[in-house]
Scaffold this motif. Structure first.
Motif, short mmCIF file in Angstrom:
data_model
loop_
_atom_site.label_atom_id
_atom_site.label_comp_id
_atom_site.label_asym_id
_atom_site.label_seq_id
_atom_site.Cartn_x
_atom_site.Cartn_y
_atom_site.Cartn_z
N VAL A 180 0.87 -1.25 -0.03
CA VAL A 180 0.13 0.07 0.02
C VAL A 180 0.77 1.26 0.08
CG1 VAL A 180 -1.51 1.19 1.30
CG2 VAL A 180 -1.88 -1.11 1.03
N ALA A 181 1.97 1.33 0.73
CA ALA A 181 2.74 2.42 0.84
C ALA A 181 3.52 2.53 -0.67
CB ALA A 181 3.99 2.05 1.78
N LEU A 182 3.70 1.62 -1.35
CA LEU A 182 4.16 1.83 -2.61
C LEU A 182 3.41 2.24 -3.61
CD1 LEU A 182 6.55 -1.50 -2.86
CD2 LEU A 182 7.42 0.94 -2.91
N LEU A 183 1.83 1.83 -3.43
CA LEU A 183 1.05 2.40 -4.23
C LEU A 183 0.80 3.88 -3.97
CD1 LEU A 183 -1.64 -0.65 -4.04
CD2 LEU A 183 -0.44 0.21 -5.97
N LEU A 184 0.99 4.41 -2.97
CA LEU A 184 0.60 5.54 -2.57
C LEU A 184 1.76 6.50 -3.30
CD1 LEU A 184 0.07 5.54 1.20
CD2 LEU A 184 -1.81 6.00 -0.58
N GLY A 185 2.81 6.15 -3.29
CA GLY A 185 3.93 6.61 -4.21
C GLY A 185 3.46 7.08 -5.63
N PHE A 186 2.49 6.32 -6.08
CA PHE A 186 2.19 6.71 -7.50
C PHE A 186 1.63 8.31 -7.50
CE2 PHE A 186 -1.23 6.52 -10.70
CZ PHE A 186 -0.47 6.32 -11.73
N ARG A 187 0.71 8.68 -6.41
CA ARG A 187 0.45 9.83 -6.49
C ARG A 187 1.27 10.98 -6.66
NH1 ARG A 187 -1.00 13.70 -2.93
NH2 ARG A 187 -0.22 12.40 -1.24
#
Length: 225
Positions: free
Chosen positions: A198-205
């Motif tokens: 989830v933390a890596l996915l948040l870096g997409f923003r």
């Protein structure tokens, strides 16, 4: 290099979760129980009729039997009804898939961070995060299925328990089985995997810088932070 904190968190949590789940997968303490067995023979180093406390533990690929307060211990690959149980086989497949996906996700995330440049590859990092989060979900499903049916899974003993020839190990009383240490390692590792993904996915923003306060015509614009 301007690496978002979420990416840093993900790249730390993902390998940690992988190590914990891998440790759980290879150790034979998913469940354990104990039983008292009377009538030990002299071949076991004690007088006939001595009552022994036997400790039984099972993992995904290995089972062990040990005499309490003794160095006598024997382990063997899972066999019998336990190995053939569809829930055990499902847990094995899910855990292996989880380990593979998590490893692939870590590779993608490591490439995305790109320590040799100033701009991380956000799309690649998000893809790695998705794989890591999915691996954590697979681990949680495997652990949930195993834990829910823990006491119902078959109990089988290998026919080659040579060190226990003095005991009638095939007539053990029923064991009160309960979750063991490896299972807890797996739960922690699975949740760490999910959090890392989830933390890596948040870096997409992408972050947006606010308009310059002294310019009425200024507009927000995207930056690679």
């Amino acid at each position: 290099m301007h690496t978002p904190a979420s990416m840093v968190t993900g790249i730390v949590f993902a390998p940690l979760g992988l190590v914990l789940v891998f440790t759980a997968a290879i150790t034979p303490q998913w469940r354990e129980g104990q039983a008292r067995l009377g009538g030990a023979s002299q071949a076991m180093g004690g007088a006939k009729g001595t009552e022994l406390l036997l400790l039984r533990s099972d993992g995904l690929w290995e089972s062990c039997l040990q005499v309490a307060d003794s160095e006598l211990r024997e382990c063997w690959p899972v066999s019998g009804p336990y190995r053939r149980d569809v829930r055990v086989r499902a847990a094995q497949g899910l855990v292996l898939s989880s380990l593979f996906l998590c490893g692939a996700g870590i590779v993608l995330a490591s490439i995305a961070v790109r320590c040799w440049t100033h701009v991380p590859l956000r799309n690649v990092a998000a893809g790695g995060g998705l794989l890591v989060a999915l691996s954590g979900m697979l681990s949680l499903v495997a652990l949930g299925v195993y834990t829910h049916h823990l006491s119902d899974l078959g109990v089988g003993l290998a026919s080659t328990t040579s060190e226990f020839q003095g005991l009638d190990v095939h007539k053990l009383p029923s064991l009160a089985l309960h979750p063991a240490g490896s299972l807890y390692f797996g739960w922690v590792g699975a949740w760490v995997q999910v959090l890392g993904g989830v933390a890596l996915l948040l870096g997409f923003r992408r972050l947006q810088c606010p308009p310059w306060p002294h310019s009425e015509r200024a507009e927000a614009y995207e930056v690679s932070c």
